[in-house]
Design a protein around this motif. Structure first.
Motif, mmCIF file in Angstrom:
data_model
loop_
_atom_site.group_PDB
_atom_site.id
_atom_site.type_symbol
_atom_site.label_atom_id
_atom_site.label_comp_id
_atom_site.label_asym_id
_atom_site.label_seq_id
_atom_site.Cartn_x
_atom_site.Cartn_y
_atom_site.Cartn_z
ATOM 1 N N HIS A 277 0.698 -1.127 -0.495
ATOM 2 C CA HIS A 277 -0.421 0.129 -0.082
ATOM 3 C C HIS A 277 0.930 1.097 0.078
ATOM 4 C CE1 HIS A 277 -3.870 2.323 0.054
ATOM 5 N NE2 HIS A 277 -4.008 0.954 0.359
ATOM 6 N N ASN A 278 0.246 2.649 -0.357
ATOM 7 C CA ASN A 278 1.284 4.085 0.078
ATOM 8 C C ASN A 278 -0.182 4.629 0.273
ATOM 9 O OD1 ASN A 278 -1.494 4.772 -1.176
ATOM 10 N ND2 ASN A 278 -0.726 5.386 -2.763
ATOM 11 N N TYR A 279 -0.781 4.314 1.393
ATOM 12 C CA TYR A 279 -1.112 4.764 2.717
ATOM 13 C C TYR A 279 -1.249 5.992 1.927
ATOM 14 C CZ TYR A 279 0.573 0.483 4.661
ATOM 15 O OH TYR A 279 0.553 -0.503 4.667
ATOM 16 N N SER A 280 -1.940 6.300 1.496
ATOM 17 C CA SER A 280 -2.809 7.864 0.869
ATOM 18 C C SER A 280 -3.214 8.679 1.628
ATOM 19 C CB SER A 280 -2.933 7.709 -0.423
ATOM 20 O OG SER A 280 -3.804 6.853 -0.958
ATOM 21 N N TYR A 281 -4.829 7.797 2.307
ATOM 22 C CA TYR A 281 -5.550 8.030 2.826
ATOM 23 C C TYR A 281 -5.803 7.057 4.384
ATOM 24 C CZ TYR A 281 -6.544 11.032 -1.092
ATOM 25 O OH TYR A 281 -6.688 11.945 -2.322
ATOM 26 N N PHE A 282 -6.565 8.392 5.287
ATOM 27 C CA PHE A 282 -7.003 7.360 6.094
ATOM 28 C C PHE A 282 -8.779 7.094 6.434
ATOM 29 C CE2 PHE A 282 -8.114 5.738 10.354
ATOM 30 C CZ PHE A 282 -7.495 4.312 10.472
ATOM 31 N N PRO A 283 -9.319 6.326 5.603
ATOM 32 C CA PRO A 283 -10.695 6.676 5.998
ATOM 33 C C PRO A 283 -11.405 6.042 6.463
ATOM 34 C CG PRO A 283 -9.971 4.839 4.039
ATOM 35 C CD PRO A 283 -8.712 5.708 4.651
ATOM 36 N N ILE A 284 -12.254 6.486 7.518
ATOM 37 C CA ILE A 284 -13.794 5.510 8.284
ATOM 38 C C ILE A 284 -14.779 6.088 7.824
ATOM 39 C CG2 ILE A 284 -11.538 5.732 9.551
ATOM 40 C CD1 ILE A 284 -13.309 7.813 11.549
ATOM 41 N N LEU A 285 -16.231 4.560 7.977
ATOM 42 C CA LEU A 285 -17.064 5.100 7.861
ATOM 43 C C LEU A 285 -17.804 5.441 9.253
ATOM 44 C CD1 LEU A 285 -17.668 2.792 5.760
ATOM 45 C CD2 LEU A 285 -17.414 4.967 5.125
ATOM 46 N N ILE A 286 -18.929 6.532 9.833
ATOM 47 C CA ILE A 286 -18.865 6.059 10.883
ATOM 48 C C ILE A 286 -20.944 5.956 10.841
ATOM 49 C CG2 ILE A 286 -19.899 8.372 12.351
ATOM 50 C CD1 ILE A 286 -17.030 9.148 10.038
ATOM 51 N N ASP A 287 -21.170 5.129 11.311
ATOM 52 C CA ASP A 287 -22.670 4.035 11.335
ATOM 53 C C ASP A 287 -23.324 5.285 12.583
ATOM 54 O OD1 ASP A 287 -24.594 3.256 12.022
ATOM 55 O OD2 ASP A 287 -24.391 1.329 11.964
ATOM 56 N N LYS A 288 -24.697 6.427 12.157
ATOM 57 C CA LYS A 288 -24.944 6.854 13.323
ATOM 58 C C LYS A 288 -25.762 5.916 13.792
ATOM 59 C CE LYS A 288 -29.071 8.994 11.419
ATOM 60 N NZ LYS A 288 -28.864 7.873 9.901
ATOM 61 N N ASN A 289 -26.086 4.656 13.737
ATOM 62 C CA ASN A 289 -26.972 4.140 14.337
ATOM 63 C C ASN A 289 -26.285 3.214 15.560
ATOM 64 O OD1 ASN A 289 -29.477 5.039 13.129
ATOM 65 N ND2 ASN A 289 -29.107 3.824 11.678
ATOM 66 N N LYS A 290 -25.207 3.405 15.328
ATOM 67 C CA LYS A 290 -24.818 2.915 16.377
ATOM 68 C C LYS A 290 -23.409 3.719 17.172
ATOM 69 C CE LYS A 290 -24.678 -2.087 13.869
ATOM 70 N NZ LYS A 290 -23.154 -2.083 12.610
ATOM 71 N N PHE A 291 -23.213 4.843 16.146
ATOM 72 C CA PHE A 291 -22.185 5.435 17.327
ATOM 73 C C PHE A 291 -22.554 6.406 17.566
ATOM 74 C CE2 PHE A 291 -19.079 8.983 16.721
ATOM 75 C CZ PHE A 291 -18.017 8.661 17.191
ATOM 76 N N GLY A 292 -23.980 6.974 17.958
ATOM 77 C CA GLY A 292 -24.910 7.594 18.536
ATOM 78 C C GLY A 292 -24.395 9.216 17.298
ATOM 79 N N LYS A 293 -23.630 9.147 16.940
ATOM 80 C CA LYS A 293 -23.695 10.441 16.063
ATOM 81 C C LYS A 293 -23.554 10.364 14.537
ATOM 82 C CE LYS A 293 -23.530 13.527 19.527
ATOM 83 N NZ LYS A 293 -23.655 13.196 20.943
ATOM 84 N N THR A 294 -23.665 10.964 13.955
ATOM 85 C CA THR A 294 -23.392 11.751 12.269
ATOM 86 C C THR A 294 -21.979 11.821 11.678
ATOM 87 O OG1 THR A 294 -24.115 13.963 11.861
ATOM 88 C CG2 THR A 294 -25.946 12.246 12.200
#
Ligand code: T4K
Length: 372
Positions: A277-294
């Motif tokens: 890999h080249n580690y160009s970005y650090f993407p995360i997904l946030i699921d508001k139903n589980k995380f509690g916030k959008t």
């Protein structure tokens, strides 16, 4: 706290660059395939393990010329989950984009959905290795072979990415790279096309120089998209430190992964097997139903704390007014891309980002979850 942006470009040593600039000042060759241009192309070929590279002013012009070089017309199947330049390059060639949904796990075009979108006007597929994640080349190539389609990879994020020890830039008919300031490997602005054979490279080189094959022969509707000597020299110096740059980004990525592991509602992504890999970005997904916030609540909270992540790629290209009217743009046709675009957040990642800053970013994320 000082502002932390999504990225910060790495720069070459100023004294070393000044030495090269002095050489350019002496030679008076400042553009049009000078010595630094030739040397940068050759060194890049070695580093990227490919045979034919044509340097460009930027990745967008590389995309536009790649489509010209292969004489692509009609309709092209592509992904809505990318930077808008991917689709704009089609429009600038008078080509109709047809959007295909993506995979949830790698954000790339879903090969299983391509066939249903092929019509008699389809001439090519234009996938993107999003965040440097390699596409499923084998499946895409199989479809292209059956239907006689070309493949142009937008590899803007995939500098140095390898799969099973082979560069992903070898896949398809052509690949393009971007060397923009925000990329893992940058030349301020810049880009390249990687061609399979010398004949096609030659055509590309003519097209990026107004179509001139020699002093008096113009072979086609060329444009001016050449990289100049100042940028080529800059790029040569950048190549010296890119391996170290990628290694440091890897360490930062691992730290993020460790600190963010097991936070309910946050999806992080591990490296794919056999991929360098080249580690160009650090993407995360946030699921508001589980995380509690959008995702947007988290985005705003980070901004209030002087941290500026980015929602690459929200909105989807298919949601921009220029493309919204297309049948393939309908959200019901793009459920995974729509969901990922609503949940995505790319966190700051660059080599000078301090471990303590990563810890602060994660603390803010964690504290937002606790304040439910
Ligand atoms: N295909 C794909 C898949 C692409 O992602 C791109 C470009 C292309 C094609 C076209 O390639 P190029 O024609 O650009 O070579 C950025 C870049 O402009 C763009 O190159 C990139 N993709 C896209 C994903 O991101 P912005 O508008 O988000 O960048 P900007 O100016 O907001 O910069 C982000 C942050 O980076 C700033 O807040 C601070 C920092 N930064 C930026 C620059 C330019 C610096 O610290 N220094 C700088 O010089 O588009």
């Amino acid at each position: 706290m000082e502002k932390i942006y999504i990225t910060q470009p790495s720069l070459p040593d100023l004294e070393e660059y000044t030495k090269l600039l002095k050489q350019i000042w002496q030679s008076k060759q400042i553009t049009n395939n000078g010595d630094f241009h030739k040397k940068f192309e050759a060194e890049l070929c070695k580093f990227l393990k490919v045979d034919n590279i044509s340097l460009f002013t930027n990745g967008t012009l590389a995309l536009i010329v790649a489509l010209q070089a292969l004489r692509i017309t009609g309709e092209v199947i592509t992904t809505p989950y990318s930077f808008v330049a991917t689709t704009h390059a089609l429009h600038w060639n008078g080509i109709k984009p047809v959007f295909c949904d993506i995979n949830e796990h790698d954000f790339n075009i879903n090969p299983d959905k391509i066939e249903a979108l092929i019509t008699p006007r389809t001439t090519a597929i234009m996938p993107v290795h999003v965040y440097g994640n390699p596409c499923d080349n084998e499946k895409i190539q199989q479809i292209a072979d059956v239907y006689g389609l070309k493949i142009i990879y937008d590899a803007a994020h995939a500098f140095g990415v390898e799969n099973n020890n082979k560069s992903v830039l070898e896949w398809g008919d052509l690949s393009i790279l971007s060397f923009h300031a925000t990329k893992t490997f940058n030349t301020v602005e810049g880009g390249a096309i990687i061609a399979k054979d010398e004949k096609l490279k030659k055509r590309i080189d003519y097209l990026k120089n107004f179509g001139f094959a020699n002093e008096t022969t113009v072979i086609g509707y060329g444009i001016n998209a050449k990289m100049n000597e100042l940028i080529s020299a800059f790029g040569l110096l950048q190549l010296k430190s890119i391996e170290n740059e990628i290694e440091i980004r890897k360490e930062k990525t691992i730290l993020y992964r460790n600190l963010l592991a097991n936070i309910e509602g946050i999806t992080i992504f591990e490296d794919f097997e056999n991929v360098k890999h080249n580690y160009s970005y650090f993407p995360i997904l946030i699921d508001k139903n589980k995380f509690g916030k959008t995702r947007d609540e988290l985005y705003e909270r980070l901004k209030k704390n002087n941290i500026f992540p980015r929602r690459y790629f929200y909105p989807l290209i298919s949601q921009f007014p220029a493309y919204k009217g297309l049948v393939s743009s309908k959200k019901e046709n793009l459920p995974v891309a729509t969901k990922n675009a609503e949940q995505i957040l790319c966190l700051p990642l660059y080599s000078k980002l301090k471990s303590t800053e990563i810890e602060i970013i994660v603390e803010i994320i964690t504290s937002l979850k606790i304040v439910l």
